[in-house]
Design an enzyme around this catalytic site. Structure first.
Site, PDB file in Angstrom:
ATOM      1  N   GLY A 239      44.427  43.940  26.169  1.00  0.00           N
ATOM      2  CA  GLY A 239      44.959  42.599  26.377  1.00  0.00           C
ATOM      3  C   GLY A 239      46.268  42.267  25.702  1.00  0.00           C
ATOM      4  O   GLY A 239      46.818  41.195  25.949  1.00  0.00           O
ATOM      5  N   GLU A 290      41.390  49.169  23.731  1.00  0.00           N
ATOM      6  CA  GLU A 290      41.558  49.594  25.125  1.00  0.00           C
ATOM      7  C   GLU A 290      42.857  49.056  25.715  1.00  0.00           C
ATOM      8  O   GLU A 290      42.842  48.323  26.696  1.00  0.00           O
ATOM      9  CB  GLU A 290      40.378  49.079  25.969  1.00  0.00           C
ATOM     10  CG  GLU A 290      39.016  49.486  25.466  1.00  0.00           C
ATOM     11  CD  GLU A 290      37.882  48.671  26.114  1.00  0.00           C
ATOM     12  OE1 GLU A 290      38.149  47.848  27.019  1.00  0.00           O
ATOM     13  OE2 GLU A 290      36.734  48.849  25.697  1.00  0.00           O
ATOM     14  N   PRO A 291      43.991  49.410  25.140  1.00  0.00           N
ATOM     15  CA  PRO A 291      45.246  48.858  25.655  1.00  0.00           C
ATOM     16  C   PRO A 291      45.658  49.544  26.945  1.00  0.00           C
ATOM     17  O   PRO A 291      45.485  50.750  27.104  1.00  0.00           O
ATOM     18  CB  PRO A 291      46.244  49.194  24.541  1.00  0.00           C
ATOM     19  CG  PRO A 291      45.721  50.485  23.986  1.00  0.00           C
ATOM     20  CD  PRO A 291      44.215  50.379  24.059  1.00  0.00           C
ATOM     21  N   TYR A 333      49.858  36.970  40.938  1.00  0.00           N
ATOM     22  CA  TYR A 333      49.712  36.212  39.681  1.00  0.00           C
ATOM     23  C   TYR A 333      50.928  35.337  39.382  1.00  0.00           C
ATOM     24  O   TYR A 333      51.115  34.933  38.247  1.00  0.00           O
ATOM     25  CB  TYR A 333      49.555  37.159  38.484  1.00  0.00           C
ATOM     26  CG  TYR A 333      48.625  38.314  38.675  1.00  0.00           C
ATOM     27  CD1 TYR A 333      47.248  38.125  38.727  1.00  0.00           C
ATOM     28  CD2 TYR A 333      49.125  39.607  38.797  1.00  0.00           C
ATOM     29  CE1 TYR A 333      46.397  39.200  38.888  1.00  0.00           C
ATOM     30  CE2 TYR A 333      48.275  40.684  38.948  1.00  0.00           C
ATOM     31  CZ  TYR A 333      46.911  40.470  38.996  1.00  0.00           C
ATOM     32  OH  TYR A 333      46.077  41.539  39.149  1.00  0.00           O
ATOM     33  N   CYS A 359      55.574  41.242  56.346  1.00  0.00           N
ATOM     34  CA  CYS A 359      55.452  40.007  57.135  1.00  0.00           C
ATOM     35  C   CYS A 359      54.517  39.011  56.472  1.00  0.00           C
ATOM     36  O   CYS A 359      53.420  38.729  56.960  1.00  0.00           O
ATOM     37  CB  CYS A 359      54.970  40.350  58.539  1.00  0.00           C
ATOM     38  SG  CYS A 359      56.037  41.564  59.306  1.00  0.00           S
ATOM     39  N   GLU A 360      54.916  38.514  55.338  1.00  0.00           N
ATOM     40  CA  GLU A 360      54.169  37.521  54.567  1.00  0.00           C
ATOM     41  C   GLU A 360      55.192  36.706  53.792  1.00  0.00           C
ATOM     42  O   GLU A 360      56.090  37.283  53.163  1.00  0.00           O
ATOM     43  CB  GLU A 360      53.274  38.194  53.506  1.00  0.00           C
ATOM     44  CG  GLU A 360      52.217  39.129  54.016  1.00  0.00           C
ATOM     45  CD  GLU A 360      50.880  38.448  54.267  1.00  0.00           C
ATOM     46  OE1 GLU A 360      50.704  37.269  53.881  1.00  0.00           O
ATOM     47  OE2 GLU A 360      50.020  39.103  54.864  1.00  0.00           O
ATOM     48  N   TYR A 388      50.088  48.137  36.159  1.00  0.00           N
ATOM     49  CA  TYR A 388      49.610  47.376  37.303  1.00  0.00           C
ATOM     50  C   TYR A 388      50.684  47.269  38.395  1.00  0.00           C
ATOM     51  O   TYR A 388      50.805  46.252  39.066  1.00  0.00           O
ATOM     52  CB  TYR A 388      49.107  45.985  36.853  1.00  0.00           C
ATOM     53  CG  TYR A 388      48.101  46.081  35.731  1.00  0.00           C
ATOM     54  CD1 TYR A 388      46.856  46.634  35.956  1.00  0.00           C
ATOM     55  CD2 TYR A 388      48.420  45.681  34.432  1.00  0.00           C
ATOM     56  CE1 TYR A 388      45.933  46.772  34.916  1.00  0.00           C
ATOM     57  CE2 TYR A 388      47.505  45.808  33.391  1.00  0.00           C
ATOM     58  CZ  TYR A 388      46.264  46.359  33.640  1.00  0.00           C
ATOM     59  OH  TYR A 388      45.353  46.495  32.618  1.00  0.00           O
TER      60      TYR A 388
HETATM   61  N1  LLP Z   1      39.598  46.786  28.963  1.00  0.00           N
HETATM   62  C1  LLP Z   1      39.000  46.143  29.988  1.00  0.00           C
HETATM   63  C2  LLP Z   1      37.536  46.068  30.025  1.00  0.00           C
HETATM   64  C3  LLP Z   1      39.793  45.559  30.989  1.00  0.00           C
HETATM   65  O1  LLP Z   1      39.204  44.921  31.991  1.00  0.00           O
HETATM   66  C4  LLP Z   1      41.202  45.660  30.927  1.00  0.00           C
HETATM   67  C5  LLP Z   1      42.049  45.094  31.982  1.00  0.00           C
HETATM   68  C6  LLP Z   1      41.766  46.363  29.849  1.00  0.00           C
HETATM   69  C7  LLP Z   1      40.928  46.903  28.887  1.00  0.00           C
HETATM   70  C8  LLP Z   1      43.241  46.563  29.709  1.00  0.00           C
HETATM   71  O2  LLP Z   1      43.916  45.347  29.537  1.00  0.00           O
HETATM   72  P1  LLP Z   1      45.473  45.320  29.170  1.00  0.00           P
HETATM   73  O3  LLP Z   1      45.624  45.904  27.786  1.00  0.00           O
HETATM   74  O4  LLP Z   1      46.202  46.105  30.179  1.00  0.00           O
HETATM   75  O5  LLP Z   1      45.838  43.879  29.215  1.00  0.00           O
HETATM   76  N2  LLP Z   1      46.397  43.483  37.319  1.00  0.00           N
HETATM   77  C9  LLP Z   1      46.570  42.490  36.277  1.00  0.00           C
HETATM   78  C10 LLP Z   1      45.861  42.884  34.995  1.00  0.00           C
HETATM   79  C11 LLP Z   1      44.385  43.137  35.176  1.00  0.00           C
HETATM   80  C12 LLP Z   1      43.704  43.560  33.906  1.00  0.00           C
HETATM   81  C13 LLP Z   1      42.313  43.982  34.149  1.00  0.00           C
HETATM   82  N3  LLP Z   1      41.596  44.449  33.003  1.00  0.00           N
HETATM   83  C14 LLP Z   1      48.049  42.278  36.070  1.00  0.00           C
HETATM   84  O6  LLP Z   1      48.869  42.878  36.758  1.00  0.00           O
HETATM   85  O7  LLP Z   1      48.452  41.454  35.246  1.00  0.00           O
END
Ligand code: LLP
Length: 430
Positions: A239, A290-291, A333, A359-360, A388
């Site tokens: 996150g 979990e980055p 988003y 086409c959107e 992403y």
């Molecule tokens: N752990 C779990 C259980 C998760 O669901 C996620 C992301 C992460 C770790 C990694 O999170 P991060 O460090 O990348 O923030 N597609 C969206 C983001 C979806 C995130 C889903 N889960 C975007 O483009 O902003």
């Protein structure tokens, strides 16, 4: 830190000129910087130094085999959410024994596959799933290592589609119900081994406060479960947010936006670590992180070429050859991505919409953005597209996936070929 900057009048990734890459490999084109990925991994690892910690890179952010290989070589473990991601990790040389498997809807096939591969832990999202894993493990004569994901009901203060830690989200088990669930698992589910506790409150958090709030709320629960059930780890999820605005390397502040912004400030890993480590250290447990986005987000760009300029009555449009199928974050988003011309600009600025060919009406990368005047044929870089980006690509409008290139110093390798029309229809039958 990241490695995209103007040098000799054109935008480079490390020592490689982006225009030359687009000429050689076509556009749209994803380009990643290996040095940036390594740097981000190492910085986080160093900041967490005094904890017994493991970094389980969230594969979903960018799952290209070469990216996984690079992170495995750094010592990363992996957080996966599907059998497909497990396949990628092992194919790239990562350890199954270091994988945590998250997600609310694991299938029988995925559970069996993960058990066969010997993953580190299933991060379980409901009692129904826990009972099902117990059953499947029993049938295979195995004991499945599990952690339950706790939903701490904390507001992450991020976009509602990427916020996961509130009771109304589909993720995890309510905080108040965790202890009873662990007790039931111990008493009634002989084929699971309680190994940890997990949480993840959301993605793209730019303030440390929600992390602190969640960790302070859940740490006592983790301590209690350790005492009662002997769990060995607590995963606090991913996150960590990145900057999407003002994201070119320092010294490259863009004249065309002078005064428009400039206050964008990343959440640094040092700030993150100094807020959470003091709460986690006394637990004396293995702490997992979990980055995803933090590791790869600023390490990638999407290069696209301007096909046409169109001056309408209300707006000026630059129509580019990348679309929402290649990078969906703005459409899904309202995500902002900075846009930089690949050739260092010096002329006039104008207000434009940067739109794709799909086409959107939602197929845009920027609306009413002040940018240097772009001409047909010019290349632009959509910045901070390493997380992403490609992984969320679709073939909508039957547009082939772009190619991906990994730059390492002066070296640039194609790590995924552009799809051909034959690839597009592979597997279909008439
Ligand atoms: N752990 C779990 C259980 C998760 O669901 C996620 C992301 C992460 C770790 C990694 O999170 P991060 O460090 O990348 O923030 N597609 C969206 C983001 C979806 C995130 C889903 N889960 C975007 O483009 O902003």
């Amino acid at each position: 830190m990241h490695s995209f900057r103007y040098r000799d009048g054109s935008l480079h990734c490390e020592d490689v000129e982006l225009g030359a890459l687009a000429d050689a490999h076509g556009s749209p084109l994803y380009v990643y910087s290996a040095a940036t990925i390594r740097d981000h991994y190492r910085r986080l690892d160093a900041a967490l130094g005094e904890l017994d910690h493991h970094i389980a890179y969230a594969v979903k952010a960018n799952s290209n085999l070469a990216v996984l290989r690079l992170l495995a070589a750094e010592g990363a473990d992996f957080d996966i959410v599907s059998g497909g991601e497990l396949f990628r990790v092992t194919k790239a040389g990562g350890r199954a024994a270091g994988c945590t498997f998250a997600g609310v809807g694991k299938t029988r096939e995925e559970i069996e596959y993960a058990l066969r591969e010997g993953i580190y832990c299933f991060n379980v999202e409901s009692e129904a799933e826990l009972r099902f894993i117990d059953r499947v493990a029993g049938e295979l004569g195995e004991r499945a290592p599990v952690a339950v994901r706790v939903n701490p009901n904390v507001d992450a203060g991020t976009h509602k589609y990427i916020s996961t830690g509130k009771s109304e989200n589909k993720f995890g088990v309510d905080f108040q119900d965790i202890e009873a669930l662990y007790a039931r698992a111990e008493a009634e589910m002989p084929n699971v081994a309680l190994r940890g506790l997990q949480m993840h409150i959301g993605s793209q958090l730019t303030s440390v406060q929600p992390f602190v709030e969640a960790v302070e709320k859940v740490a006592p629960l983790a301590a209690g479960l350790k005492a009662k059930h002997g769990i060995e780890f607590f995963s606090i999820g991913g996150g960590i947010g990145i900057i999407y605005e003002d994201s070119l390397a320092s010294g490259d502040r863009r004249w065309w936006e002078e005064g428009a912004r400039g206050d964008a400030r990343p959440l640094t890993v040092e700030e993150y670590a100094s807020a959470v480590v003091p709460v986690l250290k006394p637990l004396d447990m293995k702490i997992l992180f979990e980055p995803g986005r933090f590791i790869v987000g600023n390490a990638g760009v999407l290069i696209s070429r301007v096909l046409y300029k169109k001056r309408g009555r209300a707006k000026t449009f630059a129509i580019v050859d990348a679309g929402m199928g290649d990078l969906i974050r703005p459409a899904l988003y309202q995500g902002h991505h900075d846009i930089a011309p690949v050739k260092e600009p010096s002329g006039e600025a104008e207000t434009v919409d940067i739109v794709g060919p799909i086409c959107e009406s939602g197929d845009f990368f920027a609306q009413d953005r002040v940018l240097p005047e772009l001409a047909e044929g010019d290349l632009i870089a959509l910045l901070s597209a390493g997380a992403y980006g490609f992984v969320m690509a679709s073939n909508y409008n039957s547009r082939p996936f772009p190619a991906e290139v990994l730059v390492d110093g002066a070296d640039a390798e194609v790590i995924r070929k552009r799809q051909s029309y034959d690839d597009l229809v592979a597997g279909e039958a008439v």
